[in-house]
Write a protein that holds these residues in place. Structure first.
Motif, PDB file in Angstrom:
ATOM      1  N   GLU A  89      -6.636   9.894  13.472  1.00 33.09           N
ATOM      2  CA  GLU A  89      -5.420   9.096  13.339  1.00 33.09           C
ATOM      3  C   GLU A  89      -5.623   7.717  13.966  1.00 33.09           C
ATOM      4  N   ARG A  90      -5.082   6.712  13.278  1.00 33.12           N
ATOM      5  CA  ARG A  90      -5.089   5.345  13.816  1.00 33.12           C
ATOM      6  C   ARG A  90      -3.898   4.603  13.228  1.00 33.12           C
ATOM      7  N   PHE A  91      -3.229   3.848  14.062  1.00 31.18           N
ATOM      8  CA  PHE A  91      -2.029   3.103  13.673  1.00 31.18           C
ATOM      9  C   PHE A  91      -0.966   4.033  13.080  1.00 31.18           C
ATOM     10  N   GLY A  92      -0.954   5.280  13.522  1.00 27.10           N
ATOM     11  CA  GLY A  92       0.037   6.220  13.018  1.00 27.10           C
ATOM     12  C   GLY A  92      -0.283   6.794  11.656  1.00 27.10           C
ATOM     13  N   VAL A  93      -1.507   6.567  11.155  1.00 26.20           N
ATOM     14  CA  VAL A  93      -1.922   7.048   9.833  1.00 26.20           C
ATOM     15  C   VAL A  93      -2.951   8.169  10.003  1.00 26.20           C
ATOM     16  N   LEU A  97       3.101   0.911   3.903  1.00 23.97           N
ATOM     17  CA  LEU A  97       3.996   2.064   3.813  1.00 23.97           C
ATOM     18  C   LEU A  97       4.338   2.594   5.197  1.00 23.97           C
ATOM     19  N   ARG A  98       3.360   2.607   6.082  1.00 24.60           N
ATOM     20  CA  ARG A  98       3.595   3.085   7.448  1.00 24.60           C
ATOM     21  C   ARG A  98       4.569   2.161   8.182  1.00 24.60           C
ATOM     22  N   ARG A  99       4.413   0.864   8.016  1.00 25.15           N
ATOM     23  CA  ARG A  99       5.293  -0.083   8.680  1.00 25.15           C
ATOM     24  C   ARG A  99       6.720   0.004   8.143  1.00 25.15           C
ATOM     25  N   ALA A 100       6.867   0.536   6.941  1.00 28.43           N
ATOM     26  CA  ALA A 100       8.201   0.737   6.371  1.00 28.43           C
ATOM     27  C   ALA A 100       8.836   2.026   6.871  1.00 28.43           C
ATOM     28  N   GLY A 101       8.129   2.747   7.741  1.00 30.26           N
ATOM     29  CA  GLY A 101       8.693   3.940   8.346  1.00 30.26           C
ATOM     30  C   GLY A 101       8.305   5.241   7.687  1.00 30.26           C
ATOM     31  N   HIS A 102       7.427   5.195   6.693  1.00 34.52           N
ATOM     32  CA  HIS A 102       7.018   6.423   6.020  1.00 34.52           C
ATOM     33  C   HIS A 102       5.893   7.121   6.787  1.00 34.52           C
ATOM     34  N   ARG A 103       5.827   8.429   6.649  1.00 35.91           N
ATOM     35  CA  ARG A 103       4.732   9.218   7.207  1.00 35.91           C
ATOM     36  C   ARG A 103       3.603   9.226   6.181  1.00 35.91           C
ATOM     37  N   VAL A 104       2.444   8.710   6.580  1.00 35.40           N
ATOM     38  CA  VAL A 104       1.389   8.481   5.594  1.00 35.40           C
ATOM     39  C   VAL A 104       0.038   9.014   6.064  1.00 35.40           C
ATOM     40  N   ILE A 148      10.785  -2.564   8.750  1.00 37.08           N
ATOM     41  CA  ILE A 148      11.981  -1.938   8.188  1.00 37.08           C
ATOM     42  C   ILE A 148      11.676  -0.472   7.915  1.00 37.08           C
ATOM     43  N   ARG A 149      12.483   0.404   8.485  1.00 36.73           N
ATOM     44  CA  ARG A 149      12.294   1.840   8.296  1.00 36.73           C
ATOM     45  C   ARG A 149      13.367   2.335   7.330  1.00 36.73           C
ATOM     46  N   TRP A 150      12.958   2.576   6.101  1.00 33.86           N
ATOM     47  CA  TRP A 150      13.890   2.981   5.062  1.00 33.86           C
ATOM     48  C   TRP A 150      14.121   4.489   5.099  1.00 33.86           C
ATOM     49  N   SER A 151      15.294   4.915   4.741  1.00 33.17           N
ATOM     50  CA  SER A 151      15.571   6.330   4.546  1.00 33.17           C
ATOM     51  C   SER A 151      16.531   6.461   3.378  1.00 33.17           C
ATOM     52  N   GLY A 152      16.613   7.662   2.839  1.00 37.73           N
ATOM     53  CA  GLY A 152      17.456   7.891   1.677  1.00 37.73           C
ATOM     54  C   GLY A 152      16.675   8.604   0.595  1.00 37.73           C
ATOM     55  N   GLU A 153      17.296   8.855  -0.516  1.00 36.05           N
ATOM     56  CA  GLU A 153      16.678   9.598  -1.609  1.00 36.05           C
ATOM     57  C   GLU A 153      15.724   8.705  -2.371  1.00 36.05           C
ATOM     58  N   LEU A 154      14.421   8.995  -2.297  1.00 32.15           N
ATOM     59  CA  LEU A 154      13.426   8.124  -2.911  1.00 32.15           C
ATOM     60  C   LEU A 154      12.558   8.812  -3.945  1.00 32.15           C
ATOM     61  N   GLY A 164      -0.235  18.229   7.140  1.00 30.10           N
ATOM     62  CA  GLY A 164       1.133  18.382   7.622  1.00 30.10           C
ATOM     63  C   GLY A 164       2.141  17.786   6.657  1.00 30.10           C
ATOM     64  N   ASP A 165       3.264  17.347   7.193  1.00 34.11           N
ATOM     65  CA  ASP A 165       4.338  16.782   6.384  1.00 34.11           C
ATOM     66  C   ASP A 165       4.153  15.269   6.276  1.00 34.11           C
ATOM     67  N   LEU A 166       3.945  14.797   5.055  1.00 34.58           N
ATOM     68  CA  LEU A 166       3.750  13.377   4.804  1.00 34.58           C
ATOM     69  C   LEU A 166       4.653  12.928   3.664  1.00 34.58           C
ATOM     70  N   ASP A 167       5.061  11.677   3.726  1.00 36.82           N
ATOM     71  CA  ASP A 167       5.767  11.076   2.601  1.00 36.82           C
ATOM     72  C   ASP A 167       4.780  10.611   1.539  1.00 36.82           C
ATOM     73  N   PHE A 168       3.640  10.088   1.994  1.00 38.46           N
ATOM     74  CA  PHE A 168       2.617   9.597   1.069  1.00 38.46           C
ATOM     75  C   PHE A 168       1.222   9.975   1.570  1.00 38.46           C
ATOM     76  N   LEU A 169       0.402  10.496   0.668  1.00 35.19           N
ATOM     77  CA  LEU A 169      -1.029  10.642   0.915  1.00 35.19           C
ATOM     78  C   LEU A 169      -1.717   9.736  -0.100  1.00 35.19           C
ATOM     79  N   VAL A 170      -2.357   8.672   0.394  1.00 31.56           N
ATOM     80  CA  VAL A 170      -3.033   7.692  -0.459  1.00 31.56           C
ATOM     81  C   VAL A 170      -4.504   8.060  -0.546  1.00 31.56           C
ATOM     82  N   LEU A 171      -5.037   8.117  -1.759  1.00 32.01           N
ATOM     83  CA  LEU A 171      -6.434   8.463  -1.978  1.00 32.01           C
ATOM     84  C   LEU A 171      -7.188   7.247  -2.491  1.00 32.01           C
TER      85      LEU A 171
END
Length: 369
Positions: A164-168, A123-130, A77-83, A205-212
């Motif tokens: 990068e791997r699996f889009g992360v 988070l990546r599978r939900a459509g976020h850039r991570v 599921i790729r979510w979009s909207g104000e989060l 670059g532009d990410l929705d989430f950077l997980v540390l």
């Protein structure tokens, strides 16, 4: 009925928006339906500007609707909207990163790296850039758990390109070692310098989430990171038993003292289901809720003990990527969904941030595409 985009839309038409009690398809919330050769169903969901509170409810309903379709093996599921998002100062080292999430604990061996990698993939599978930053300089495990051993390069001589791997997007001190068995013997200033370079000099670059993924203990790694960049908050990992929670309480106290918001708590290795279907709470019960109560933060979820987590992690493919429909993967996916909801609700409660200084100022960066 064969698995087609039309069949997917028909199944989703049975899901009602909880606010207006109308089908989500009628409201135009569903788009970009895809079906892979392996039976993975994907689609985009537009929550609009007021959909944060219903994300978890809709996520459960969507997965149930798709599971009923013949041939559907998994759903993305790729979510979009104000989060929501964090506050970005003029000198922030990663201005394109909308949320920085620390995965931490005061205890070693509770599965921080396992949770960090699978949370990131969820988070990546939900459509976020991570992106995922391995901040455990002395014990990097992200290269192994994600099956990446390459060396980063620089295209401009100034910034380092993450692997990068699996889009992360990924960065770890493990990528820079000549021998993966080599010990990192550094004093504090060198460690903190490396961490700052991983923020300043890596082209995230532009990410929705950077997980540390943070090291164990209550040292000043989290403090260094939180002072260098405004973090969205921390996810605290614990196991149920007192020998873990006693140390995790200290980590919570440290966050409170240095003003790192606690987004939620994850109880890892919560229980084990044997081959006969009997549930065993090998490490006790209730520790995660105790930590959540102490932190005044939500308990995001319980992750069971499952051999597949270890097996897939050793193979370099986190279980959320390798077996997204397994019970343990669904636990991580639900935790990720709840985490996004918590961040969104905190942003809504905080309201807009207005710069009154007249200078470069600060701005809130929403997650929207």
């Amino acid at each position: 009925m064969p698995l087609t985009p039309e069949a997917v839309l028909e199944a989703l038409s049975l899901v009602l928006d909880p606010e207006v009690n109308k089908p989500v398809t009628e409201l135009g919330m569903i788009s970009e339906v895809t079906i892979s050769d392996e039976g993975e169903v994907g689609f985009a969901v537009d929550l609009g500007m007021s959909g944060n509170a219903k994300r978890e409810t809709l996520g459960v309903a969507f997965r149930k609707a798709i599971a009923a379709l013949e041939g559907a093996k998994s759903v993305e599921i790729r979510w979009s909207g104000e989060l929501g998002g964090r506050v970005v100062a003029a000198d922030d080292p990663v201005p394109g990163v909308k949320n920085i999430v620390l995965v931490m604990s005061g205890k070693g061996g509770v599965g921080k790296s396992t949770c960090a990698t699978n949370l990131t993939l969820a988070l990546r599978r939900a459509g976020h850039r991570v992106g995922l930053l391995d901040a455990d300089i002395y014990g990097p495990s992200i290269p192994t758990m994600l099956g990446v051993m390459g060396r980063p390069v620089s295209s401009d001589g100034k910034t380092i390109e993450p692997l990068e791997r699996f889009g992360v997007k990924l960065m770890s001190i493990g990528f820079l070692l000549e021998d993966p068995k080599q010990a990192v013997i550094w004093r504090g200033p060198m460690l903190h310098g490396a961490l700052q370079q991983f923020l300043n000099d890596v082209h995230w670059g532009d990410l929705d989430f950077l997980v540390l993924d943070l090291p164990p203990g209550t040292g000043d790694v989290a403090l260094t990171l939180s002072q260098r960049a405004k973090v969205t908050g921390a996810v605290i990992i614990t196991t149920p038993q007192p020998v873990a929670t006693d140390d995790v309480f200290k980590s919570v106290s440290m966050c409170q003292k240095v003003n790192i918001p606690i987004l939620g708590v994850v109880e890892n290795m919560s229980f084990f289901i044997d081959s006969a279907g009997v549930r065993h709470e090998l490490f006790g019960k209730g520790g995660g809720q105790l930590v959540a109560d102490f932190a005044q933060a939500p308990l995001l979820g319980h992750v069971p003990i499952d051999q597949s987590v270890r097996e897939w992690g050793d193979k370099g493919t986190p279980v959320v990527q390798a077996a997204p429909t397994s019970s343990v993967s669904l636990a991580f996916i639900e935790i990720a969904e709840k985490l996004v909801d918590v961040i969104a609700k905190r942003a809504e409660e905080a309201g807009p941030i207005i710069d009154r200084s007249g200078g470069a100022g600060r701005k809130r960066l929403p997650i929207s595409r």
